[in-house]
Write a protein that holds these residues in place. Structure first.
Motif, mmCIF file in Angstrom:
data_model
loop_
_atom_site.group_PDB
_atom_site.id
_atom_site.type_symbol
_atom_site.label_atom_id
_atom_site.label_comp_id
_atom_site.label_asym_id
_atom_site.label_seq_id
_atom_site.Cartn_x
_atom_site.Cartn_y
_atom_site.Cartn_z
ATOM 1 N N GLY A 78 0.799 -1.219 0.000
ATOM 2 C CA GLY A 78 0.000 0.000 0.000
ATOM 3 C C GLY A 78 0.832 1.270 0.000
ATOM 4 O O GLY A 78 0.387 2.317 0.448
ATOM 5 N N ARG A 79 2.053 1.169 -0.534
ATOM 6 C CA ARG A 79 2.933 2.333 -0.519
ATOM 7 C C ARG A 79 3.059 2.936 -1.909
ATOM 8 O O ARG A 79 3.306 2.212 -2.888
ATOM 9 C CB ARG A 79 4.323 1.945 -0.008
ATOM 10 C CG ARG A 79 4.306 1.400 1.405
ATOM 11 C CD ARG A 79 5.678 0.972 1.871
ATOM 12 N NE ARG A 79 6.243 -0.086 1.021
ATOM 13 C CZ ARG A 79 7.472 -0.574 1.165
ATOM 14 N NH1 ARG A 79 8.264 -0.094 2.101
ATOM 15 N NH2 ARG A 79 7.907 -1.534 0.372
ATOM 16 N N GLY A 80 2.905 4.245 -1.995
ATOM 17 C CA GLY A 80 3.081 4.949 -3.258
ATOM 18 C C GLY A 80 3.869 6.221 -3.014
ATOM 19 O O GLY A 80 4.387 6.440 -1.919
ATOM 20 N N GLN A 81 3.964 7.055 -4.032
ATOM 21 C CA GLN A 81 4.653 8.338 -3.857
ATOM 22 C C GLN A 81 3.890 9.388 -4.632
ATOM 23 O O GLN A 81 3.962 9.436 -5.852
ATOM 24 C CB GLN A 81 6.106 8.252 -4.346
ATOM 25 C CG GLN A 81 6.770 9.626 -4.431
ATOM 26 C CD GLN A 81 8.215 9.626 -3.960
ATOM 27 O OE1 GLN A 81 8.589 8.886 -3.051
ATOM 28 N NE2 GLN A 81 9.017 10.469 -4.585
ATOM 29 N N LEU A 82 3.147 10.221 -3.904
ATOM 30 C CA LEU A 82 2.305 11.212 -4.555
ATOM 31 C C LEU A 82 2.917 12.612 -4.538
ATOM 32 O O LEU A 82 2.383 13.522 -5.146
ATOM 33 C CB LEU A 82 0.915 11.234 -3.901
ATOM 34 C CG LEU A 82 0.193 9.869 -3.891
ATOM 35 C CD1 LEU A 82 -1.207 10.009 -3.328
ATOM 36 C CD2 LEU A 82 0.140 9.247 -5.281
ATOM 37 N N TYR A 83 3.995 12.771 -3.826
ATOM 38 C CA TYR A 83 4.795 14.001 -3.916
ATOM 39 C C TYR A 83 6.151 13.597 -4.470
ATOM 40 O O TYR A 83 6.851 12.798 -3.843
ATOM 41 C CB TYR A 83 5.001 14.643 -2.543
ATOM 42 C CG TYR A 83 3.810 15.397 -1.994
ATOM 43 C CD1 TYR A 83 3.694 16.772 -2.179
ATOM 44 C CD2 TYR A 83 2.815 14.748 -1.273
ATOM 45 C CE1 TYR A 83 2.617 17.472 -1.668
ATOM 46 C CE2 TYR A 83 1.737 15.445 -0.758
ATOM 47 C CZ TYR A 83 1.646 16.809 -0.951
ATOM 48 O OH TYR A 83 0.578 17.501 -0.431
ATOM 49 N N PRO A 84 6.541 14.123 -5.625
ATOM 50 C CA PRO A 84 7.776 13.641 -6.239
ATOM 51 C C PRO A 84 9.040 14.208 -5.602
ATOM 52 O O PRO A 84 10.111 13.647 -5.775
ATOM 53 C CB PRO A 84 7.650 14.142 -7.677
ATOM 54 C CG PRO A 84 6.783 15.345 -7.586
ATOM 55 C CD PRO A 84 5.823 15.076 -6.470
ATOM 56 N N ALA A 85 8.931 15.305 -4.912
ATOM 57 C CA ALA A 85 10.145 15.924 -4.381
ATOM 58 C C ALA A 85 9.960 16.248 -2.912
ATOM 59 O O ALA A 85 8.855 16.524 -2.464
ATOM 60 C CB ALA A 85 10.455 17.210 -5.153
ATOM 61 N N ASN A 86 11.045 16.204 -2.184
ATOM 62 C CA ASN A 86 11.009 16.489 -0.756
ATOM 63 C C ASN A 86 12.104 17.468 -0.379
ATOM 64 O O ASN A 86 13.049 17.118 0.323
ATOM 65 C CB ASN A 86 11.163 15.190 0.046
ATOM 66 C CG ASN A 86 10.019 14.245 -0.209
ATOM 67 O OD1 ASN A 86 8.931 14.419 0.323
ATOM 68 N ND2 ASN A 86 10.238 13.258 -1.073
ATOM 69 N N PRO A 87 11.981 18.688 -0.880
ATOM 70 C CA PRO A 87 12.958 19.676 -0.433
ATOM 71 C C PRO A 87 12.878 19.778 1.086
ATOM 72 O O PRO A 87 11.834 19.496 1.673
ATOM 73 C CB PRO A 87 12.507 20.973 -1.103
ATOM 74 C CG PRO A 87 11.150 20.734 -1.638
ATOM 75 C CD PRO A 87 10.962 19.265 -1.749
ATOM 76 N N GLY A 88 13.973 20.143 1.686
ATOM 77 C CA GLY A 88 13.978 20.157 3.146
ATOM 78 C C GLY A 88 14.704 21.341 3.693
ATOM 79 O O GLY A 88 15.255 22.166 2.966
ATOM 80 N N GLY A 89 14.707 21.388 4.983
ATOM 81 C CA GLY A 89 15.388 22.486 5.641
ATOM 82 C C GLY A 89 15.355 22.300 7.135
ATOM 83 O O GLY A 89 15.001 21.231 7.641
ATOM 84 N N ALA A 90 15.735 23.350 7.812
ATOM 85 C CA ALA A 90 15.716 23.328 9.263
ATOM 86 C C ALA A 90 15.357 24.709 9.748
ATOM 87 O O ALA A 90 15.633 25.707 9.073
ATOM 88 C CB ALA A 90 17.076 22.912 9.806
ATOM 89 N N GLN A 91 14.721 24.749 10.888
ATOM 90 C CA GLN A 91 14.281 26.029 11.423
ATOM 91 C C GLN A 91 14.572 26.078 12.909
ATOM 92 O O GLN A 91 14.541 25.049 13.594
ATOM 93 C CB GLN A 91 12.779 26.205 11.157
ATOM 94 C CG GLN A 91 12.318 27.652 11.223
ATOM 95 C CD GLN A 91 10.872 27.833 10.802
ATOM 96 O OE1 GLN A 91 10.329 27.000 10.090
ATOM 97 N NE2 GLN A 91 10.261 28.919 11.221
ATOM 98 N N ALA A 92 14.858 27.269 13.394
ATOM 99 C CA ALA A 92 15.129 27.441 14.813
ATOM 100 C C ALA A 92 14.448 28.701 15.314
ATOM 101 O O ALA A 92 14.164 29.612 14.529
ATOM 102 C CB ALA A 92 16.639 27.519 15.068
ATOM 103 N N ALA A 93 14.165 28.722 16.602
ATOM 104 C CA ALA A 93 13.496 29.876 17.193
ATOM 105 C C ALA A 93 14.078 30.162 18.564
ATOM 106 O O ALA A 93 14.498 29.247 19.274
ATOM 107 C CB ALA A 93 11.997 29.599 17.339
#
Lengths: 977, 254
Positions: free
Chosen positions: A811-826
């Protein structure tokens, strides 16, 4: 629009003003607002209406040397006055220093607020003293102008630039030989018209014979409609028609669903209540009149008899209802109140929890809030039965799909429908749904006259698409070293009356649970996404789209497990990052590279944790509470869901014209992202021309191929990919023709900045010469003989290779082709006496692959951070138990003003995408994903000595103080034991 | 209804909250002054004086800083440029800035109507939520004590965002050597809290939030329902603002 009631306003009063140097006179009602006089009688487009309460400031003008909101003055009050509007700023057609500063600091996106913003900024600069402008002075000057796109910091900068106290952000100077246009901080092409107040938002258009539509909203959240008495309203002078559900049903079927997939149940309702109402504010009747004022007057005289039904407002109770209690089912034919119930399990979840060293069980719930673009919804629809032509101007993000939905809902052939969007005053997902937009179409179909509907702000808040409003429960099984062994994520969303048919919000709880492990390595995973219906407005897409929920799901576990286990909070995350990338997460999607982890590591270095710890300790010693947090995030981008409006491709049509200019038509719409600029930069690089040769067109379904539209941070992949595909076919033809002019081999032709050369002879020819030779002199037959086509025109499409609609056996698929990422701090400070949270500093490092235009990307990030900051701290649409909203105005709602601008530092990494030619991944939602997490965790860090845990937003002073008092009460009890 | 600056009335009309038989624009009446007189004998504010004008009027910041600070914290530049201080007073919203400021300043409202002219002590001016005691009258001026009678004064407010609608606000002023503490947001109308003034005036010991809470508890509290927090929360905020002001007052007296 004026909607002051006006029983005795029939006598018109003559007024005359000097507007931007011209004498303008007109006959107005006593109640006519100055802004309506300026827009109607003075024919101006700059002053705009974003609210009904004098809050937003988009209508700001200068009257007699005094700044004023023109919606807070009556036209008759200003008789004889001298009025200046944004249209008068430019001198001899040239933008002023202030306007250029706005452009070169990217201080505007959708442009809707810009007219008012410029007027306030001009007054501030005019009245300033000799000392340098402080941020506080700027905020005092612009506090009355709301902007939803920029997050204000670039506006503050632009004013400093205009004052000569800062440098602009845009790259100056020409592109040198061999340099690409992509990657430059180019000022936006769209800004010139937006800065002059000349944009073409839907409210700027009128048509002969046009009627104004007002919606009569339901005043009952759930009730049978017994009778609608329209006689008084209908008999009022100037009223053309009053239509009810029964009238609309003659031309209009159930709304065509925007999402019909994954077994979502659909209500199959019309865009107007017929037999019963299902939320407060749902349309129950339409008034069509000669003026908006008359329509409003008449709407107040439509009387509806209701027979109240049980009102469902609590999603948790709603989710438990069954067919045993049909009176508590919103749609009894469903058998329950769940529009989706989406479970998934993989691995040994129960076993892992049973044997785990530590089980964390955390909850977080969010209040209901919404996209709130500065421009509300609006439609101008015109049906011509002789021509079989329906022309619809609308503020929607998906014009081609809207055309399809209209065709299906009304049974009109698609060929007969043209949808035009023009400039859109912000969307953020809020203009992906379609419901009330159908009503002007129905009215013009019935009445045969053009019909215009501009939604009042209170109606947007009351009946527009809502978002967030989720309850998250996240459980994590950890070993003694802090390694996450299993996760169990449950997201329940209050989706109001619908999240799939009229609005596309159902993906939010699903994303929240599918991506609940974020970038962490965990193979045993269970999720359940549930969407419970209630008697509230629909659940629509909003920037972040559940990735915000997902980020909380994993980070609450990491942070709190670290505390329990006595592990450093950076270490616990390091221990849970995958060993290698690409990494396939438990639910199926593959995270293509390590960019999110890398951004996190970079940010850990940047924020200097030892010095933050020291600052915290010093603060605590002085009775102050400072805390910080730092988390990674992923931004799944380019949603592609089969059977929904989130389609997996985009189109572009590219043409080199006979004059050597290039026209790019994109299926995307312009909501402020800067597509006219970025796509021109891309096309220029691909075609070897200059960006100023390229004009990007959009938002006219008669002009280009079927396009999917603007959503899910997809443009940099999909729209750009489509332009690449088209350009790749046109460039060889241009080169072929050029080789014939230059009398050389095609392989010896090179092109840059619009000039073709051949090194062998150093001869050159221009884009214009080559294009004209193909079109006319001598023509394509000679110049393109032997080419694959005789045209300098192509349609390109782009399908992302990394979408997988085939689900595997698990039951696994991929409906978002890209996974840009990052990090955040506060870093925050909490006042434990008042509960006030002060956001001292935010940091964000993101990786979107190749950055197409750094200034514009930062603009998207700042704007999304500010929006989510607003949602975390202030924004709320509150309901009582009868399903009646308490929140009426923008001020009630808590729209973030310039005073809430955070100190935000942004950096980028650039890990090229392997799937796109430019190397870009999608972007646009960064700040919407981890801002809530970082603020919540930083507040908890600040209050760690008190042991406060935050389990809901918004973080209002009242709520935070209550948590502090409770924690202190508990610790007192402990001490007394 | 009377239309002066219109910054509060017009949105109310637009949202059809009120539906007056007539709206009378008073801006053209020459007797209604748009000037401020700052003198030993009194500070006289004309009904047409905009907030911007009052804030920046020569001498105001020195003589009655509360009038400047209340203006600076009010809404935004556009509304400060159009709205009037007297209009804000007459609108009498319990969380508005000028009602508490004039209340702290022990102002006298001079009104004229069909029955002639009368002076109304500010303590008697407010009649309820957004209501005042004026009958068929227009305010001709609001007069605060003059330079010889005024001492310390200041304004503070607490709102979600700066210059947003207040949750609570406080104006403090020393008139004839007596401290007056006026609080908005505690009740349907702005309130004088003499017990809190007593705590502040006692320079023997630093005023604490506990002392102010005790002082505030001597009076019933009936804040309006604005969704911004419980009565207890609002009391806590007021106590904290009072602590801040008390510290400032001690410093001024030192």
């Amino acid at each position: 629009m004026t909607n002051i009631s006006g029983t005795n306003n029939s006598d018109l009063i003559a007024v005359q003003m000097e507007v931007n140097g011209k004498t303008v006179s007109g006959n107005v009602e006593g109640r006519t607002l100055l802004v309506d006089f300026l827009r109607k009688d003075a024919n101006l487009r700059g002053p705009r209406i974003g609210c009904e309460e004098g809050a937003c400031g988009a209508c700001t003008v200068d009257v007699g040397g005094q700044l004023t909101k023109s919606c807070l003055r009556l036209a008759v009050e200003c008789d004889g006055a001298t009025v200046r509007t944004v249209e008068a700023l430019a001198e001899n057609g040239e933008l002023t220093t202030l306007q250029r500063a706005f452009r070169d600091c990217h201080a505007l996106q959708c442009g809707f607020c810009t007219s008012g913003m410029l007027m306030s900024a001009e007054a501030l600069l005019r009245d300033r003293g000799p000392e340098p402008l402080t941020d506080k002075q700027i905020k005092l000057g612009l506090g009355g102008n709301y902007c939803r796109c920029t997050g204000y910091s670039n506006i503050i900068r632009a004013i400093k630039v205009a004052a000569g106290e800062a440098e602009p952000l845009a790259d100056a100077g020409d592109v040198l030989a061999g340099e690409s246009h992509v990657g430059r901080s180019t000022s936006r092409k769209e800004d010139d018209r937006l800065l002059r107040g000349n944009a073409n938002y839907v409210d700027n258009f009128t048509m002969p014979g046009m009627l104004h539509m007002t919606i009569v909203p339901s005043t009952q959240a759930h009730a049978r409609i017994l009778n609608i008495d329209v006689t008084q309203a209908k008999s009022m002078p100037g009223v053309a028609a009053v239509l009810t559900g029964a009238d609309i049903a003659k031309v209009c079927g159930p709304m065509s669903p925007t999402m019909d997939a994954f077994g979502f149940k659909l209500p199959r309702r019309m865009p107007i209540a017929d037999e019963k109402t299902i939320f407060f504010g749902e349309p129950v009747a339409l008034v069509l009149a000669e003026t908006p004022e008359i329509a409003e007057d008449a709407a107040a005289r439509v009387f509806v008899d209701y027979d109240p039904l049980p009102v469902i407002t609590d999603p948790e109770t709603s989710a438990t209802r069954t067919s045993d209690e049909p009176e508590f089912l919103l749609y009894p034919e469903w058998g329950d109140n769940l529009q989706t119930h989406y479970p998934f399990t993989i691995g040994e979840v129960d076993e892992s929890f049973e044997t785990a060293h530590l089980v964390m069980d955390e909850v977080f719930s969010s209040q209901r809030y919404s996209a709130q673009p500065m421009e509300t919804r609006g439609v101008l629809a015109s049906w011509d039965s002789d021509q079989h032509s329906l022309i619809v101007r609308a503020s929607v993000q998906i014009p081609h799909q809207f055309r399809m939905f209209i065709s299906k809902t009304f049974g009109i052939p698609e060929t007969d429908i043209q949808v035009l969007t023009g400039d859109i005053g912000g969307g953020f997902g809020g203009k992906l749904g379609v419901d009330a937009e159908y009503l002007p179409v129905a009215a013009t179909r019935i009445l045969g006259r053009p019909v215009k509907w501009i939604e009042p702000r209170s109606s947007w808040t009351r009946a527009g698409p809502h978002a967030r409003d989720f309850r998250l429960r996240t459980r994590g099984a950890f070993d003694a070293d802090g390694k996450l062994l299993a996760m169990d994520v449950h997201v329940l969303s209050d989706i109001g009356c619908d999240g799939a048919e009229r609005a596309g919000g159902l993906g939010m709880p699903i994303n929240g649970s599918v991506y609940g492990s974020s970038i962490y390595d965990v193979s045993n995973y269970r999720m359940l996404a549930q969407a419970a219906v209630t008697n509230k407005p629909p659940y629509g897409a909003y920037r972040g789209y559940g990735k915000d929920i997902a980020n909380l799901a994993s980070e609450l576990l990491m942070e709190r497990a670290a505390e329990k286990l006595g592990i450093n909070r950076v270490d616990i995350r390091e221990r849970n990052f995958p060993e290698s990338f690409p990494y396939r997460i438990a639910t199926g999607p593959t995270i293509e590279d390590s960019s999110s982890r890398d951004c996190y590591r970079k940010l850990v270095d940047k924020i200097d944790i030892p010095s933050l710890e020291q600052e915290k300790a010093v603060a605590q010693a002085n009775g102050k509470y400072i805390g910080y947090s730092i988390v990674p995030y992923i931004e799944p981008a380019g949603a592609a869901f089969p059977g929904t409006m989130f389609q997996s491709y985009e189109s572009a049509s590219v043409r080199v014209n006979s004059d050597g200019t290039v026209r790019v038509f994109t299926g995307m719409t312009s909501l402020g992202q800067g597509i006219e600029t970025v796509y021109a930069q891309v096309a220029a690089d691909l075609l070897g021309c200059r960006p100023d040769q390229v004009r990007v067109k959009f938002g006219d379904t008669n002009e280009g191929p079927f396009g999917s539209g603007t959503y899910s941070s997809r443009g940099a992949m999909y729209a750009v990919g489509a332009i690449e595909a088209a350009a790749a076919k046109i460039l060889p033809r241009m080169k072929l023709a050029a080789s014939r002019i230059l009398k050389c081999d095609i392989g010896d032709v090179s092109v840059e900045n619009g000039v073709f050369t051949t090194p062998s002879t150093n001869e050159t020819c221009t884009y214009e010469e080559v294009a004209y030779s193909v079109y006319f002199q001598p023509g394509s037959g000679i110049m393109l003989e032997g080419a694959d086509s005789s045209l300098l025109e192509e349609i390109g499409t782009y399908l992302h290779p990394d979408v997988s609609w085939e689900f595997d056996e698990l039951g696994r698929g991929q409906l978002y082709p890209a996974n840009p990422g990052g990090a955040q701090a506060a870093k925050v400070e909490v006042n434990i006496k008042t509960g006030r949270v002060k956001i001292l500093k935010l940091w964000l490092i993101s990786d979107h692959g190749t950055v197409l235009n750094p200034m514009l990307l930062d603009g998207q990030i700042m704007g999304s951070v500010m929006q989510q900051l607003g949602g975390t701290m202030f924004e709320e649409i509150a309901y009582d138990n009868a399903g009646k909203p308490h929140t009426k105005t923008m001020k009630d709602y808590g729209m973030p003003s310039i005073w809430s601008t955070p100190d935000l530092e942004i950096e980028h990494m650039q890990t090229r995408s392997k799937a796109t030619a430019t190397g870009a991944k999608g972007a646009g939602e960064d700040g919407s994903i981890a801002t809530t997490t970082t603020i919540v965790l930083a507040v908890e860090d600040a209050l760690r000595p008190l042991g406060v845990k935050i389990s809901s937003s918004p973080l209002t002073p009242a709520r935070v103080l209550d948590l502090i008092n409770r924690a202190q009460g508990e610790s007192k009890l402990e001490n007394n034991k | 209804m009377v239309l002066n600056g219109g910054q509060a009335i017009i949105p109310t009309l637009r949202m059809r909250v009120v539906n007056p038989l007539a709206l009378v624009d008073i801006k053209g009446i020459p007797e209604l002054s748009s000037t401020v007189e700052v003198a030993d004998t009194g500070i006289r504010v004309g009904p047409r004086v905009t907030i911007d004008r009052l804030m920046n009027w020569p001498g105001i910041a020195e003589v009655a800083p509360v009038l400047r600070e209340a203006g600076a914290a009010l809404a935004d530049a556009q509304i400060r440029a159009q709205g009037t201080a007297v209009g804000s007073l007459c609108w009498a919203d319990p969380r508005a800035n000028y009602p508490v400021a004039f209340l702290a300043l022990k102002a006298v409202v001079s009104a004229v109507g069909s029955k002639g002219r009368r002076d109304i002590e500010i303590d008697d001016f407010f009649a309820g939520y957004r209501a005042n005691v004026l009958q068929d009258e227009l305010v001709m001026s609001v007069t605060c004590p003059g330079t010889t009678r005024l001492g310390f004064s200041t304004y503070r407010e607490f709102s979600r965002q700066i210059n947003d609608v207040c949750i609570v606000n406080i104006a403090v002023s020393e008139v004839d050597g007596e401290l007056r503490v006026a609080v908005g947001g505690l009740d349907k109308r702005p309130q004088l809290v003499p017990s809190a003034a007593g705590v502040m005036a006692n320079l023997e010991e630093p005023a604490t939030s506990e002392a102010f809470m005790a002082a505030l508890s001597t009076r019933p509290v009936a804040p309006i329902e604005d969704g911004q927090g419980s009565p207890e929360f609002k009391l806590a905020l007021i106590a904290e603002l009072l602590v801040e002001i008390a510290a400032e007052y001690r410093e001024a007296k030192a």
